[in-house]
Write an enzyme that holds these catalytic residues in place. Structure first.
Site, short mmCIF file in Angstrom:
data_model
loop_
_atom_site.label_atom_id
_atom_site.label_comp_id
_atom_site.label_asym_id
_atom_site.label_seq_id
_atom_site.Cartn_x
_atom_site.Cartn_y
_atom_site.Cartn_z
N CYS A 32 -44.90 39.55 11.07
CA CYS A 32 -44.67 40.25 9.81
C CYS A 32 -45.32 39.51 8.65
O CYS A 32 -45.03 39.79 7.49
CB CYS A 32 -43.17 40.47 9.57
SG CYS A 32 -42.23 38.94 9.52
N ASP A 42 -39.79 38.73 18.00
CA ASP A 42 -39.89 39.22 16.62
C ASP A 42 -39.56 38.07 15.66
O ASP A 42 -38.52 38.08 15.00
CB ASP A 42 -38.92 40.39 16.44
CG ASP A 42 -39.02 41.04 15.08
OD1 ASP A 42 -40.05 40.86 14.41
OD2 ASP A 42 -38.05 41.72 14.67
#
Lengths: 391, 391
Positions: B334, B294
């Site tokens: 993201c 992530d």
């Protein structure tokens, strides 16, 4: 080794990029007999094993990039077992679902759908055909099936030089059977005709999406391109009333049976062209709180895209105009050639024309028993989006 | 009417296409005072109401295309109420989640995150600023909050001509608080520092994705860019052991507290550059059955894309090499500027280089309390994909 498929540098580069398909134009030599063959580059270096058919436009479908692997019938059976293991782990809350999704399961061209104790098979490659009997036997024994039917129709098999026909490959399969799947308000039952229904008898790819929309069903509901009531059966429990629209009277007749089977009496059936009927509903000032729009694939080939865009946009625009503020619409494209981004661009254009503001509640694809293989975009073809009108 | 924002034909066309933002270069006249203003085309035809700020590069953010609407503070309050109604309907199984997601809720530039009885607000437009106090008051009263904090930092506010700072706008907000969210094996608790933590204190957008990965946790697990243990806390209950990797010792210290809070003792903490640590783990022949990757946004601007592609690919390639057959990896971007298709192309390239075959178990985005608005791609920025190595 004349019995190997020899690729051009471009063909070899294609495999190195991760995509398992090589077109005939990117090969230098192909074996005469369709089957599992070794693959080499122009310098004779081994590139793995593939389903190979010189007659097919996609002549090479890589099974394994590992030259040390022994690619034979036992190898295919192990792939089938892996596909069945994955479904056992998924444990779908339904007795009709996909068991083998072609490249998604590393079995190019092979589709197997389960309907309770029966399965329906479609094989699209001549290279796999000699092994089909053994694979079906293994499948039937492992799952304890009563019958397996081959639905071998359409152009794909003819292009591969294969016969077409609908045949029992194992046991007996009835003309009609009943299955069920989970719905937002309990199980939904429906009838399947494996010899004559769409695809292998039903649209299993939307199974999870149907239950998702069912959770939003309320008020007046509309199922556009209803087929045998696939979405409508999930709308009826929550809605005050459902209108099904389909151009096929036979599909609507089966929808009516399906609704009876589930005890629904709040349904009307409209045999009509969807474009015309949506225009009429708009003229009549009708509104629907929950809408499913699940049209057929308008872009079967890339060159169909401009016309497909217009058709999808018109349908979505008309449905958006029927939706009050707070209404929810499920909209789908099953055309692989329409990308996620094309599809959402089209939806945004339709919403701008309709002057409505829409919240995206969910973007999905086919159910997980139709797995996508990373790097093979063709294995992910379904776009499913849940929209809510907020203004 | 000099007090209206007047758009060039190009600016008007932009609004007609459904996107609510107009750049300064596509305007002909802008009011001096930031605020809610009428919008007109060059012929004086009304186009609706917008948050307008002549100092901002995005000078016009349409609130409503309906000129008949009365766009005032009550209008903004109604939008806030609609956002809160939507969350009430979602009923997230967590006490930390997003209450207002900017354009996704028709409130341009405004973000509100809830942490139990507290909220943290970020406002990024000068036009909305005069109404912020009233909106916060309404929010606090409706939800019975004990405190609301403004986290007004960063470049965006400076570019709008707004002051920066961290201030209590309502009641009192502690420096540290505890929240919880649903996990695959029961609730997960964690500490949040609303004044100093990332974003408004935590990464709420991955909430649902964390629980999804948690269901696959087993064996040796790895959390790369762990921050305060966001994914690791969901890996620990199912895994034999979890290694967290983060460059920030402070983040790892809080991760350690969070693990203690949940009673996990099967965790190691590695303060390291992720690229280096992944290389070392590979050299040491380590394997991990469950991996979360992530990373931060590598492409904050479109021009960062080539470098971002390389960084994402290297990280994903290294993680794929640590994954045995049967292993599951969750991978994220993201960066809004990295499209779904860029992201999956990069993953396919990494898998081809690693010579692994991957099944896509799930493609997702940010949690539904961060709603996407159709036609505003900026409201959907998160890519989250669950992959299983099948060969």
């Amino acid at each position: 080794m004349t019995n190997a498929a020899v690729l051009s540098p471009r063909g070899a580069a294609r495999l190195a990029s991760g995509h398992p398909w090589v077109y005939r134009s990117d090969t230098l030599n192909l074996p005469d007999t369709p089957g599992i063959h070794a693959v080499q580059d122009v310098r004779g270096r081994p590139l793995g094993w593939a389903l190979v058919n010189a007659r097919s436009e996609i002549s090479v479908r890589l099974l394994s990039a590992d030259p040390a692997v022994r690619a034979d019938e036992a190898f295919l059976r192990a792939r089938l077992d892996a596909a069945l293991d994955y479904r056992a782990r998924l444990n779908p809350d339904a007795d009709a679902y996909r068991l083998v999704h072609g490249e998604g399961d590393g079995l190019p061209g092979l589709v197997v759908d389960r309907y309770g104790p029966y399965a329906v098979v479609q094989n699209g490659t001549a290279a796999l055909e000699p092994h089909l009997g053994a694979l079906v036997q293994h499948l039937a024994e492992r799952l304890g099936l009563q019958g397996v039917l081959a639905r071998h129709e359409g152009k794909v098999r003819a292009l591969e030089g294969l016969e077409t026909g609908i045949d029992e490959l194992y046991g007996r399969v009835p003309d009609r059977l009943e299955v069920q799947e989970a719905g937002a308000r309990g199980p939904v039952r429906y009838l399947v005709e494996p010899r004559t229904g769409q695809k292998t008898g039903a649209f299993l790819d939307q199974r999870v999406n149907r239950a998702l929309l069912g959770a939003y069903a309320r008020g007046a509901a509309l199922d556009v391109f209803s087929y045998h009531g696939s979405f409508g059966l999930h709308l009826a429990p929550g809605a005050a009333h459902v209108e099904l629209i389909d151009a096929s009277g036979a599909a609507l007749a089966r929808a009516e049976e399906n609704m009876r089977l589930n005890g629904h009496t709040n349904v009307t059936y409209t045999e009509a062209n969807a474009f015309d009927r949506l225009r009429d509903l708009e003229s009549a000032g009708q509104r629907f709180d929950t809408i499913s729009l699940d049209p057929p694939a308008f872009a079967k080939r890339a060159k169909d895209l401009p016309n497909a865009y217009r058709a999808y946009k018109e349908l979505n625009l008309r449905c958006l105009k029927l939706l009050p503020v707070g209404g929810v619409m499920a909209t789908t494209s099953c055309s692989f050639h329409v990308s996620d981004s094309d599809f959402h661009g089209m939806l945004a254009d339709a919403a701008a024309d309709a002057r409505v503001r829409m919240r995206v509640l969910h973007r999905g694809t086919q159910a997980p028993d139709h797995p996508e293989r990373l790097g093979v975009p063709e294995t992910r073809y379904l776009k499913f989006t849940l929209l809510e009108r907020v203004e």
